[in-house]
Design a protein around this motif. Structure first.
Motif, short mmCIF file in Angstrom:
data_model
loop_
_atom_site.label_atom_id
_atom_site.label_comp_id
_atom_site.label_asym_id
_atom_site.label_seq_id
_atom_site.Cartn_x
_atom_site.Cartn_y
_atom_site.Cartn_z
N UNK A 77 23.57 24.15 -27.45
CA UNK A 77 22.81 22.92 -27.19
C UNK A 77 23.66 21.69 -27.53
N UNK A 78 24.43 21.77 -28.61
CA UNK A 78 25.28 20.64 -28.99
C UNK A 78 26.35 20.37 -27.93
N UNK A 79 26.97 21.41 -27.41
CA UNK A 79 27.99 21.21 -26.38
C UNK A 79 27.35 20.72 -25.08
N UNK A 80 26.18 21.22 -24.76
CA UNK A 80 25.48 20.74 -23.57
C UNK A 80 25.14 19.26 -23.70
N UNK A 81 24.79 18.82 -24.91
CA UNK A 81 24.50 17.41 -25.13
C UNK A 81 25.75 16.55 -24.92
N UNK A 82 26.91 17.07 -25.28
CA UNK A 82 28.15 16.34 -25.05
C UNK A 82 28.49 16.26 -23.57
N UNK A 83 27.95 17.16 -22.77
CA UNK A 83 28.23 17.20 -21.33
C UNK A 83 27.26 16.35 -20.52
N UNK A 84 26.39 15.60 -21.13
CA UNK A 84 25.37 14.88 -20.38
C UNK A 84 25.78 13.47 -19.97
N UNK A 85 26.88 12.97 -20.46
CA UNK A 85 27.26 11.58 -20.19
C UNK A 85 27.75 11.42 -18.75
N UNK A 86 27.21 10.41 -18.09
CA UNK A 86 27.61 10.09 -16.73
C UNK A 86 28.06 8.63 -16.64
N UNK A 87 28.95 8.38 -15.71
CA UNK A 87 29.39 7.03 -15.38
C UNK A 87 29.02 6.82 -13.92
N UNK A 88 28.38 5.70 -13.62
CA UNK A 88 28.00 5.42 -12.24
C UNK A 88 28.17 3.94 -11.95
N UNK A 89 28.62 3.64 -10.75
CA UNK A 89 28.72 2.27 -10.26
C UNK A 89 27.78 2.18 -9.07
N UNK A 90 26.80 1.31 -9.17
CA UNK A 90 25.88 1.06 -8.06
C UNK A 90 26.19 -0.30 -7.46
N UNK A 91 25.40 -0.69 -6.49
CA UNK A 91 25.59 -2.01 -5.87
C UNK A 91 25.39 -3.13 -6.88
N UNK A 92 24.52 -2.88 -7.87
CA UNK A 92 24.14 -3.95 -8.79
C UNK A 92 24.65 -3.80 -10.21
N UNK A 93 24.92 -2.56 -10.66
CA UNK A 93 25.21 -2.34 -12.07
C UNK A 93 26.30 -1.29 -12.29
N UNK A 113 26.77 1.71 -14.90
CA UNK A 113 26.01 2.56 -15.83
C UNK A 113 26.97 3.45 -16.59
N UNK A 114 26.77 3.52 -17.89
CA UNK A 114 27.55 4.42 -18.74
C UNK A 114 26.56 5.06 -19.71
N UNK A 115 26.20 6.30 -19.42
CA UNK A 115 25.18 7.02 -20.17
C UNK A 115 23.88 6.22 -20.09
N UNK A 116 23.34 5.78 -21.22
CA UNK A 116 22.10 5.02 -21.21
C UNK A 116 22.33 3.51 -21.10
N UNK A 117 23.56 3.07 -21.26
CA UNK A 117 23.89 1.65 -21.20
C UNK A 117 24.16 1.23 -19.75
N UNK A 118 23.83 0.01 -19.44
CA UNK A 118 24.12 -0.52 -18.11
C UNK A 118 24.30 -2.03 -18.21
N UNK A 119 25.11 -2.55 -17.30
CA UNK A 119 25.35 -3.99 -17.26
C UNK A 119 25.42 -4.42 -15.79
N UNK A 120 24.79 -5.55 -15.47
CA UNK A 120 24.88 -6.05 -14.09
C UNK A 120 26.34 -6.37 -13.72
N UNK A 121 26.68 -6.11 -12.49
CA UNK A 121 28.06 -6.32 -12.04
C UNK A 121 28.46 -7.78 -12.04
N UNK A 122 27.49 -8.69 -12.02
CA UNK A 122 27.85 -10.12 -12.03
C UNK A 122 28.51 -10.54 -13.34
N UNK A 123 28.35 -9.74 -14.40
CA UNK A 123 28.97 -10.04 -15.69
C UNK A 123 30.34 -9.37 -15.87
N UNK A 124 30.79 -8.61 -14.89
CA UNK A 124 32.08 -7.94 -14.98
C UNK A 124 33.17 -8.86 -14.48
#
Length: 160
Positions: free
Chosen positions: A60-76, A78-89
């Motif tokens: 379960x601990x190793x599976x929890x370490x495998x849950x992190x995702x990075x995504x770039x959408x049109x607007x934001x 995303x890094x795991x649970x954190x996200x920031x609008x692209x206008x601030x990049x």
């Protein structure tokens, strides 16, 4: 009356940081060694209880370490649970070798947002310009930094 449908944002880039096979094997080996140590101190049926507890807990601990995702959408971004609008990049760069070591060591700003996994070799630093946030940049691992930078479509930071 017409119903309004939600506008879907398309993901231009997405990756998941899964733990490699040797990480799973190492976690199970440590759990088995710990369970064996406890097993030696007890007899009977309860001597097997540590195996029943520690091995699934390690998985379960190793599976929890495998849950992190990075995504770039049109607007934001995303890094795991954190996200920031692209206008601030502001700018972004890929780091490797000595630059990677320095960015995670002596050059690291104490208020930077850092999400790093040692089994993911690439590293990206994204500079921010958010007046309500004191975080100067995000620095995080990436399996394919060049594809991530292409999805962000940001300029390189100005040389110091």
């Amino acid at each position: 009356m017409r119903s309004r449908s939600a506008v879907a944002t398309t993901s231009t880039y997405q990756e998941r940081w899964t733990v490699p096979w040797w990480g799973w094997l190492g976690a199970v080996a440590v759990a088995l060694l710990l369970a064996a140590e406890i097993h030696l101190g007890y007899g009977g049926l309860r001597s097997w209880l540590p195996y029943v507890v520690f091995v699934p807990l390690a998985l379960v601990a190793v599976a929890a370490l495998s849950r992190i995702t990075v995504a770039v959408t049109d607007d934001e971004l995303h890094l795991d649970d954190a996200h920031i609008p692209r206008r601030f990049l502001l700018a972004a760069e890929a780091l490797s070798g000595d630059a990677r070591r320095d960015a995670l060591g002596p050059e690291l700003d104490p208020v930077a947002f850092v999400v790093h996994r040692p089994w993911v070799q690439g590293l990206v630093r994204v500079y921010l310009d958010d007046p309500d946030d004191p975080t100067p940049y995000w620095i995080f691992s990436s399996r394919d930094p060049e594809a991530l930078l292409a999805a962000l479509d940001l300029p390189l930071p100005a040389p110091e």
